[in-house]
Motif scaffolding. Structure first.
Motif, PDB file in Angstrom:
ATOM      1  N   GLY A   1      29.646  40.405  44.702  1.00 32.56           N
ATOM      2  CA  GLY A   1      28.523  41.287  44.400  1.00 32.56           C
ATOM      3  C   GLY A   1      28.885  42.372  43.399  1.00 32.56           C
ATOM      4  N   LEU A   2      29.957  43.126  43.696  1.00 29.32           N
ATOM      5  CA  LEU A   2      30.373  44.213  42.809  1.00 29.32           C
ATOM      6  C   LEU A   2      31.275  43.721  41.676  1.00 29.32           C
ATOM      7  N   GLY A   3      32.322  42.966  42.040  1.00 27.61           N
ATOM      8  CA  GLY A   3      33.297  42.530  41.042  1.00 27.61           C
ATOM      9  C   GLY A   3      32.688  41.659  39.957  1.00 27.61           C
ATOM     10  N   GLU A   4      32.088  40.540  40.359  1.00 23.84           N
ATOM     11  CA  GLU A   4      31.497  39.635  39.378  1.00 23.84           C
ATOM     12  C   GLU A   4      30.149  40.153  38.881  1.00 23.84           C
TER      13      GLU A   4
ATOM     14  N   TRP B   1      47.143  39.001  29.566  1.00 25.16           N
ATOM     15  CA  TRP B   1      48.059  40.135  29.618  1.00 25.16           C
ATOM     16  C   TRP B   1      47.417  41.443  29.167  1.00 25.16           C
ATOM     17  N   ASP B   2      46.131  41.421  28.841  1.00 21.77           N
ATOM     18  CA  ASP B   2      45.412  42.643  28.461  1.00 21.77           C
ATOM     19  C   ASP B   2      44.950  43.355  29.727  1.00 21.77           C
ATOM     20  N   PRO B   3      45.497  44.527  30.044  1.00 18.92           N
ATOM     21  CA  PRO B   3      45.114  45.217  31.285  1.00 18.92           C
ATOM     22  C   PRO B   3      43.656  45.647  31.325  1.00 18.92           C
ATOM     23  N   LYS B   4      42.983  45.580  30.186  1.00 18.55           N
ATOM     24  CA  LYS B   4      41.552  45.910  30.154  1.00 18.55           C
ATOM     25  C   LYS B   4      40.698  44.668  29.904  1.00 18.55           C
ATOM     26  N   GLY B   5      41.320  43.501  29.906  1.00 19.26           N
ATOM     27  CA  GLY B   5      40.614  42.259  29.630  1.00 19.26           C
ATOM     28  C   GLY B   5      40.046  41.607  30.880  1.00 19.26           C
ATOM     29  N   SER B   6      39.860  40.281  30.816  1.00 15.16           N
ATOM     30  CA  SER B   6      39.219  39.553  31.918  1.00 15.16           C
ATOM     31  C   SER B   6      40.068  39.540  33.186  1.00 15.16           C
ATOM     32  N   SER B   7      41.360  39.794  33.054  1.00 19.91           N
ATOM     33  CA  SER B   7      42.244  39.826  34.223  1.00 19.91           C
ATOM     34  C   SER B   7      42.585  41.256  34.652  1.00 19.91           C
TER      35      SER B   7
ATOM     36  N   LYS C   1      32.384  36.072  35.846  1.00 24.60           N
ATOM     37  CA  LYS C   1      31.433  35.347  36.693  1.00 24.60           C
ATOM     38  C   LYS C   1      31.925  33.932  36.952  1.00 24.60           C
ATOM     39  N   GLY C   2      31.720  33.470  38.169  1.00 24.44           N
ATOM     40  CA  GLY C   2      32.129  32.126  38.536  1.00 24.44           C
ATOM     41  C   GLY C   2      33.563  32.013  39.000  1.00 24.44           C
ATOM     42  N   THR C   3      34.276  33.152  39.079  1.00 22.61           N
ATOM     43  CA  THR C   3      35.675  33.107  39.504  1.00 22.61           C
ATOM     44  C   THR C   3      35.798  32.730  40.971  1.00 22.61           C
ATOM     45  N   HIS C   4      34.883  33.238  41.797  1.00 25.78           N
ATOM     46  CA  HIS C   4      35.004  33.031  43.237  1.00 25.78           C
ATOM     47  C   HIS C   4      33.858  32.209  43.825  1.00 25.78           C
ATOM     48  N   ASP C   5      34.195  31.408  44.821  1.00 26.24           N
ATOM     49  CA  ASP C   5      33.231  30.712  45.671  1.00 26.24           C
ATOM     50  C   ASP C   5      33.493  31.220  47.086  1.00 26.24           C
ATOM     51  N   TRP C   6      32.599  32.070  47.580  1.00 26.69           N
ATOM     52  CA  TRP C   6      32.835  32.711  48.874  1.00 26.69           C
ATOM     53  C   TRP C   6      33.051  31.687  49.986  1.00 26.69           C
TER      54      TRP C   6
ATOM     55  N   ALA D   1      40.010  24.687  34.456  1.00 28.99           N
ATOM     56  CA  ALA D   1      39.339  24.951  33.181  1.00 28.99           C
ATOM     57  C   ALA D   1      38.842  26.394  33.111  1.00 28.99           C
ATOM     58  N   HIS D   2      38.314  26.906  34.223  1.00 31.47           N
ATOM     59  CA  HIS D   2      37.812  28.279  34.267  1.00 31.47           C
ATOM     60  C   HIS D   2      38.929  29.266  33.933  1.00 31.47           C
ATOM     61  N   PHE D   3      40.075  29.122  34.582  1.00 32.30           N
ATOM     62  CA  PHE D   3      41.168  30.072  34.357  1.00 32.30           C
ATOM     63  C   PHE D   3      41.877  29.825  33.031  1.00 32.30           C
TER      64      PHE D   3
END
Length: 242
Positions: free
Chosen positions: A174-177, A23-29, A184-189, A13-15
């Motif tokens: 820390g830096l990315g998100e 496909w936007d190089p300046k977007g969320s991806s 935010k919420g993309t990664h669970d360390w 659901a997140h992705f």
């Protein structure tokens, strides 16, 4: 059954919510767009080395089947198709597959996109890729086992994932998100996987590891291939024997 359990509905659901501007190089991806050239350079090197190909060949995967599992909207599947492969792209989020199909159509590319998990693989493939995916699945061992089972004799499995280190926590979360460069919420360390852990899963699945290369990052250079595995890494394994 075990394969289906590897899908984490919350992750899908997140992705899926990010599909519209994948496909936007300046977007969320945006980070994936910066990372993709480095990953493609590695893939091309491993493909050329494994099949002893001419590095100037524009269609190194001609006559071969490839599958990208966790394909998102096709950021890797499309280059694989351009390299001549018959490509299957699989993702758990229907929104991603819809975006992938639409984009491929606009590029004149024929890619077999399917909604599902690794269980959607059909038959054997000369190349199976799954990049930045295993840290998002519910059952990594089952996931790797299913990917490995789909690799044809003499074929390759290529994976990438963040290492579970203090450096990856700082850079990616820390830096990315923290700065919004990664949603935010993309990664669970806690779900990051070390090279030793991933290597054990790959070996248990019956494949032979042939290479592990790091993906490093610095403010000056951005992403680059490196011997340092502390942030992120790519792993290649092959199927040998009868």
């Amino acid at each position: 059954m075990a394969t289906r359990s590897s899908i984490d509905p919350k992750e899908a659901a997140h992705f899926g919510a990010l599909a519209a501007d994948w496909w936007d190089p300046k977007g969320s991806s945006a980070m994936l767009h910066r990372l993709n050239p480095v990953r493609l350079r590695y893939l091309r090197d491993r493909i050329d080395s494994h099949w002893e190909l001419d590095e100037t060949d524009l269609k190194p995967l001609a006559g071969r089947r490839a599958a990208d599992v966790g394909c998102g909207a096709g950021l890797l599947a499309e280059p694989l198709a351009r390299m001549g492969a018959e490509v299957t792209g699989i993702d758990a989020a229907p929104e991603n597959i819809a975006a992938a199909r639409e984009h491929a159509l606009g590029q004149g590319l024929e890619i077999d996109y399917r909604v599902g998990g690794a269980d959607a693989l059909a038959g054997r493939y000369d190349l199976v890729t799954s990049l930045e995916v295993i840290e998002h699945v519910a059952d990594p061992a089952a996931f790797v086992g299913t990917l490995a089972a789909a690799v044809a004799e003499g074929g390759l499995l290529i994976l990438s994932t963040p290492n579970r280190t203090a450096w990856s926590r700082l850079v990616m979360i820390g830096l990315g998100e923290g700065t919004g460069r990664i949603p935010k919420g993309t990664h669970d360390w806690g779900k990051f996987i070390s090279p030793d852990e991933l290597g054990a899963l790959v070996s248990q699945a019956g494949l032979e590891i042939v290479d592990t290369t790091g993906i490093g990052w610095s403010p000056a250079r951005g992403f680059a291939l490196t011997d340092d595995l502390s942030l992120n890494y790519l792993m290649t394994a092959k199927r040998t024997g009868a």
